[in-house]
Design an enzyme around this catalytic site. Structure first.
Site, PDB file in Angstrom:
ATOM      1  CD  GLU A  34      -2.585   1.677   0.203  1.00  0.00           C
ATOM      2  OE1 GLU A  34      -3.451   0.913  -0.248  1.00  0.00           O
ATOM      3  OE2 GLU A  34      -2.348   2.797  -0.306  1.00  0.00           O
ATOM      4  NE  ARG A  36      -5.395   5.525   0.447  1.00  0.00           N
ATOM      5  CZ  ARG A  36      -6.096   6.347  -0.331  1.00  0.00           C
ATOM      6  NH1 ARG A  36      -6.249   7.595   0.001  1.00  0.00           N
ATOM      7  NH2 ARG A  36      -6.670   5.890  -1.428  1.00  0.00           N
ATOM      8  CB  CYS A  43     -13.480   2.191   1.613  1.00  0.00           C
ATOM      9  SG  CYS A  43     -14.722   1.767   2.797  1.00  0.00           S
ATOM     10  N   GLY A 186     -22.291  12.917  -4.844  1.00  0.00           N
ATOM     11  CA  GLY A 186     -22.702  14.321  -4.900  1.00  0.00           C
ATOM     12  C   GLY A 186     -23.874  14.598  -3.976  1.00  0.00           C
ATOM     13  CD  GLU A 188     -23.527   8.855   0.546  1.00  0.00           C
ATOM     14  OE1 GLU A 188     -24.090   7.763   0.555  1.00  0.00           O
ATOM     15  OE2 GLU A 188     -22.302   8.981   0.770  1.00  0.00           O
ATOM     16  CB  VAL A 238     -21.034  21.772 -16.103  1.00  0.00           C
ATOM     17  CG1 VAL A 238     -19.876  22.664 -15.691  1.00  0.00           C
ATOM     18  CG2 VAL A 238     -22.037  21.642 -14.971  1.00  0.00           C
ATOM     19  CB  ALA A 322     -16.540  -0.615   0.319  1.00  0.00           C
ATOM     20  CG  HIS A 323     -21.044  -3.675  -0.303  1.00  0.00           C
ATOM     21  ND1 HIS A 323     -21.136  -2.339  -0.030  1.00  0.00           N
ATOM     22  CD2 HIS A 323     -21.999  -3.927  -1.229  1.00  0.00           C
ATOM     23  CE1 HIS A 323     -22.120  -1.810  -0.750  1.00  0.00           C
ATOM     24  NE2 HIS A 323     -22.645  -2.760  -1.493  1.00  0.00           N
ATOM     25  CG  HIS A 446     -45.667  -3.842  16.460  1.00  0.00           C
ATOM     26  ND1 HIS A 446     -45.974  -3.005  15.413  1.00  0.00           N
ATOM     27  CD2 HIS A 446     -46.241  -3.304  17.580  1.00  0.00           C
ATOM     28  CE1 HIS A 446     -46.733  -2.005  15.881  1.00  0.00           C
ATOM     29  NE2 HIS A 446     -46.908  -2.179  17.190  1.00  0.00           N
TER      30      HIS A 446
HETATM   31  C1  LIG Z   1     -16.742  10.006  -1.021  1.00  0.00           C
HETATM   32  C2  LIG Z   1     -16.932   8.536  -1.254  1.00  0.00           C
HETATM   33  C3  LIG Z   1     -17.889   7.850  -0.533  1.00  0.00           C
HETATM   34  C4  LIG Z   1     -18.059   6.486  -0.727  1.00  0.00           C
HETATM   35  N1  LIG Z   1     -19.015   5.851   0.007  1.00  0.00           N
HETATM   36  C5  LIG Z   1     -19.197   4.529  -0.165  1.00  0.00           C
HETATM   37  C6  LIG Z   1     -20.148   3.831   0.626  1.00  0.00           C
HETATM   38  O1  LIG Z   1     -20.824   4.415   1.474  1.00  0.00           O
HETATM   39  N2  LIG Z   1     -20.293   2.502   0.442  1.00  0.00           N
HETATM   40  C7  LIG Z   1     -19.553   1.817  -0.505  1.00  0.00           C
HETATM   41  O2  LIG Z   1     -19.728   0.608  -0.632  1.00  0.00           O
HETATM   42  N3  LIG Z   1     -18.648   2.443  -1.258  1.00  0.00           N
HETATM   43  C8  LIG Z   1     -18.433   3.781  -1.111  1.00  0.00           C
HETATM   44  N4  LIG Z   1     -17.482   4.416  -1.849  1.00  0.00           N
HETATM   45  C9  LIG Z   1     -16.718   3.621  -2.842  1.00  0.00           C
HETATM   46  C10 LIG Z   1     -15.617   2.811  -2.163  1.00  0.00           C
HETATM   47  O3  LIG Z   1     -14.779   3.675  -1.468  1.00  0.00           O
HETATM   48  C11 LIG Z   1     -14.846   2.017  -3.195  1.00  0.00           C
HETATM   49  O4  LIG Z   1     -15.727   1.258  -3.976  1.00  0.00           O
HETATM   50  C12 LIG Z   1     -13.860   1.080  -2.522  1.00  0.00           C
HETATM   51  O5  LIG Z   1     -12.944   1.790  -1.741  1.00  0.00           O
HETATM   52  C13 LIG Z   1     -13.101   0.266  -3.576  1.00  0.00           C
HETATM   53  O6  LIG Z   1     -12.206  -0.581  -2.941  1.00  0.00           O
HETATM   54  P1  LIG Z   1     -10.875  -1.077  -3.662  1.00  0.00           P
HETATM   55  O7  LIG Z   1     -10.204  -1.948  -2.675  1.00  0.00           O
HETATM   56  O8  LIG Z   1     -11.196  -1.609  -4.993  1.00  0.00           O
HETATM   57  O9  LIG Z   1     -10.001   0.238  -3.927  1.00  0.00           O
HETATM   58  P2  LIG Z   1      -9.545   1.439  -3.011  1.00  0.00           P
HETATM   59  O10 LIG Z   1     -10.339   1.552  -1.784  1.00  0.00           O
HETATM   60  O11 LIG Z   1      -9.502   2.623  -3.923  1.00  0.00           O
HETATM   61  O12 LIG Z   1      -8.079   1.038  -2.559  1.00  0.00           O
HETATM   62  C14 LIG Z   1      -7.020   0.948  -3.455  1.00  0.00           C
HETATM   63  C15 LIG Z   1      -5.747   1.241  -2.717  1.00  0.00           C
HETATM   64  O13 LIG Z   1      -4.659   0.892  -3.556  1.00  0.00           O
HETATM   65  C16 LIG Z   1      -3.587   1.786  -3.339  1.00  0.00           C
HETATM   66  N5  LIG Z   1      -2.718   1.727  -4.518  1.00  0.00           N
HETATM   67  C17 LIG Z   1      -3.001   2.077  -5.788  1.00  0.00           C
HETATM   68  N6  LIG Z   1      -1.967   1.791  -6.606  1.00  0.00           N
HETATM   69  C18 LIG Z   1      -1.001   1.248  -5.814  1.00  0.00           C
HETATM   70  C19 LIG Z   1       0.293   0.724  -6.068  1.00  0.00           C
HETATM   71  N7  LIG Z   1       0.794   0.669  -7.313  1.00  0.00           N
HETATM   72  N8  LIG Z   1       1.013   0.261  -5.031  1.00  0.00           N
HETATM   73  C20 LIG Z   1       0.505   0.273  -3.768  1.00  0.00           C
HETATM   74  N9  LIG Z   1      -0.716   0.737  -3.476  1.00  0.00           N
HETATM   75  C21 LIG Z   1      -1.474   1.207  -4.489  1.00  0.00           C
HETATM   76  C22 LIG Z   1      -4.291   3.122  -3.159  1.00  0.00           C
HETATM   77  O14 LIG Z   1      -3.461   4.010  -2.431  1.00  0.00           O
HETATM   78  C23 LIG Z   1      -5.538   2.710  -2.370  1.00  0.00           C
HETATM   79  O15 LIG Z   1      -5.337   2.865  -0.998  1.00  0.00           O
HETATM   80  C24 LIG Z   1     -17.257   5.787  -1.665  1.00  0.00           C
HETATM   81  C25 LIG Z   1     -16.267   6.461  -2.385  1.00  0.00           C
HETATM   82  C26 LIG Z   1     -16.101   7.816  -2.189  1.00  0.00           C
HETATM   83  C27 LIG Z   1     -15.025   8.531  -2.965  1.00  0.00           C
END
Ligand SMILES: Cc1cc2nc3c(=O)[nH]c(=O)nc-3n(C[C@H](O)[C@H](O)[C@H](O)COP(=O)(O)OP(=O)(O)OC[C@H]3O[C@@H](n4cnc5c(N)ncnc54)[C@H](O)[C@@H]3O)c2cc1C
Length: 467
Positions: A34, A36, A43, A186, A188, A238, A322-323, A446
């Site tokens: 990771e 970050r 998420c 947008g 939320e 826009v 996320a799920h 209930h």
């Molecule tokens: C404002 C907002 C609100 C959201 N709310 C919800 C919600 O309520 N419920 C929901 O289900 N989803 C929500 N989402 C969506 C959710 O966050 C994503 O669907 C989810 O995080 C995707 O998971 P992922 O593991 O695929 O990727 P990510 O969570 O994007 O994680 C990927 C990670 O990989 C790392 N990375 C990338 N490239 C590299 C590399 N080359 N080497 C090492 N690390 C790397 C990044 O730094 C990142 O930390 C929301 C998103 C946003 C922006």
């Protein structure tokens, strides 16, 4: 430090970290890279978790300011402290990201800090500041997620023109906020700042908000948000957004009349979608293919064109949730361990965490019509639900779509209080192939909001009791 693994997962978001924990549970020697600096991905750091924190806090503020007095809870002065609110949000994020680190230690997942690059199908190099370390691996899982996109010519500066990341950390309440894009992020974030006092206008290209949602629910949703004070400019394109000192200027055009509108505001949120993030991974060199939207192509086992390299989460097709990423993470870990990992894409719930919430699972009415599937509809309004009534949370309804012949539940769409939690029952029902009759015959406590689900199921055969 170990230099050789059964699986290296690139990306520590909900897809990547869940995959890592499950793989380690199944006895695979596992590492997760990771870049970050903290685990949890979009998420936990800049997505689901901080946005839900602000949604909860801003709703508490709105209730205290607008509702409590009428309910016999008299408060003489309510003061908003945005700085404290933000630090509360940051603490929640910190606790949860540290929690994932703890789970890695507990499950013996090696946490490799830095940017992962695929050197060959069996080698990942991790770059951390000036250090470069090479690791051998039998399998690789790409879980690098997604990043916000913008519109052509619109540059996000995270000052006046912000992405979903910037809008989570504003230092004060903007007096006017323009939200470009009427999707769930947008709406939320528009709700958060509207509750805290901003004048919020959502500009959407389409003639409806929340594309892909059951249209009846989406219409009701817009009506409720309008009642709450959010303005909508639907069917508007826009054309430019510019930053001038402490202001931003948004120009947009009515798609039907070509009327041009110019709004000067404090902040603009660009929430027009997200794109898969694959930068610097070296995909083409190793022969991994992407589709026209930049998503990594995978087969039903989540394998890329290179059989020992898998991809999951936002970086592949499917809803960016996320799920969904977590389910795919678990499926891949189980496939790697020789089990039959599988994701049922027909039953992935989606929730918008506004007030009221909107929650859906399965097919919409529009999808059923398009596929010429004969269906029955059962509906029940929260206005007729006793718990909603006593809590003054009567907006919305439950809608169940069931197959006309077999009665099997094909889709459930709810707008109403706490439906983000209630949708789990519907997802479970659908996983087990339940009929509307099965739900109608299930005893619901209930007084609960979930009784509205039972009543909607009864209403599929026109026998709801309370409406
Ligand atoms: C404002 C907002 C609100 C959201 N709310 C919800 C919600 O309520 N419920 C929901 O289900 N989803 C929500 N989402 C969506 C959710 O966050 C994503 O669907 C989810 O995080 C995707 O998971 P992922 O593991 O695929 O990727 P990510 O969570 O994007 O994680 C990927 C990670 O990989 C790392 N990375 C990338 N490239 C590299 C590399 N080359 N080497 C090492 N690390 C790397 C990044 O730094 C990142 O930390 C929301 C998103 C946003 C922006």
């Amino acid at each position: 430090m170990e230099k050789s693994f059964d699986v290296i997962i690139i990306g520590g978001g909900p897809g990547g970290y869940v995959c890592a924990i499950r793989a380690a549970q199944l006895g695979l020697k596992t590492a997760c890279v990771e870049s970050r600096g903290t685990l949890g991905g979009t998420c936990l750091n800049v997505g689901c978790i901080p946005s839900k924190s602000l949604l909860n806090l801003s709703e508490n503020y709105r209730k205290a300011k607008n509702d409590f007095n009428q309910q016999g809870i008299e408060i003489s002065e309510i003061k908003l402290n945005v700085e404290k609110m933000m630090s509360n949000k940051s603490k929640s994020v910190q606790v949860l990201t540290k929690g994932v680190e703890f789970l890695f230690k507990k499950n013996k997942v090696a946490y490799l800090r830095g940017k992962g690059v695929i050197f060959s199908k069996n080698e990942v190099v991790v770059y951390d500041n000036n250090n470069e370390t090479s690791y051998k691996t039998k399998n690789i899982v790409i879980a690098t997620g997604s990043a916000p996109t913008s519109l052509p010519g619109i540059e996000i500066d995270e000052k006046n023109i912000v992405s979903s990341t910037g809008v989570l950390s504003l230092e004060k309440v903007p007096s006017e906020l323009i939200v470009i894009g009427g999707g769930y992020i947008g709406l939320e974030m528009g709700s958060v700042w509207s509750r805290l006092g901003s004048k919020v206008t959502v500009v959407e290209f389409l003639d409806h908000i929340t594309p892909g949602m059951d249209r009846e629910v989406s219409k009701e949703f817009q009506k409720i948000l309008t009642k709450q004070g959010i303005n909508f400019k639907l069917n508007h394109k826009v054309t430019s957004v510019t930053s001038i000192q402490n202001k931003a200027v948004v120009n947009f055009t009515n798609n039907q009349t070509s009327e041009r509108i110019r709004i000067e505001c404090d902040k603009v949120l660009v929430s027009v979608g997200r794109k898969p993030y694959t930068e610097g991974l070296n995909l083409s060199k190793v022969g991994i293919k992407k589709d026209e939207k930049g998503r990594i192509e995978v087969n039903e086992k989540l394998q890329t064109a290179i059989p020992n390299i898998y991809a999951i989460g936002d970086v592949i097709k499917g809803p960016m949730l996320a799920h969904k990423a977590e389910e795919e993470g678990i499926a891949v870990a189980e496939i790697l361990a020789g089990q039959a990992g599988h994701v049922n894409y027909d039953v992935i719930p989606g929730v918008v965490y506004t007030s009221p919430e909107v929650a859906t699972v399965g097919k919409t009415e529009e999808q059923l019509k398009n596929k010429n599937i004969n269906y029955k509809v059962g509906k029940f309004p929260f206005l007729a639900n006793s718990r909603a009534k006593v809590n003054n949370e009567t907006d919305g309804f439950v809608k169940i779509l069931a197959d006309f012949k077999t009665d099997k539940v094909l889709g459930v769409h709810i707008i109403g209080p706490h439906c983000g939690d209630m949708i789990a029952e519907m997802a479970l029902a659908m996983e087990f192939g339940a009929t509307a009759e099965d739900i109608a015959r299930t005893c619901h406590a209930h007084p609960t909001f979930s009784e509205a689900v039972k009543e909607a199921a009864l209403s599929v055969d026109k026998r709801a009791i309370h409406s």
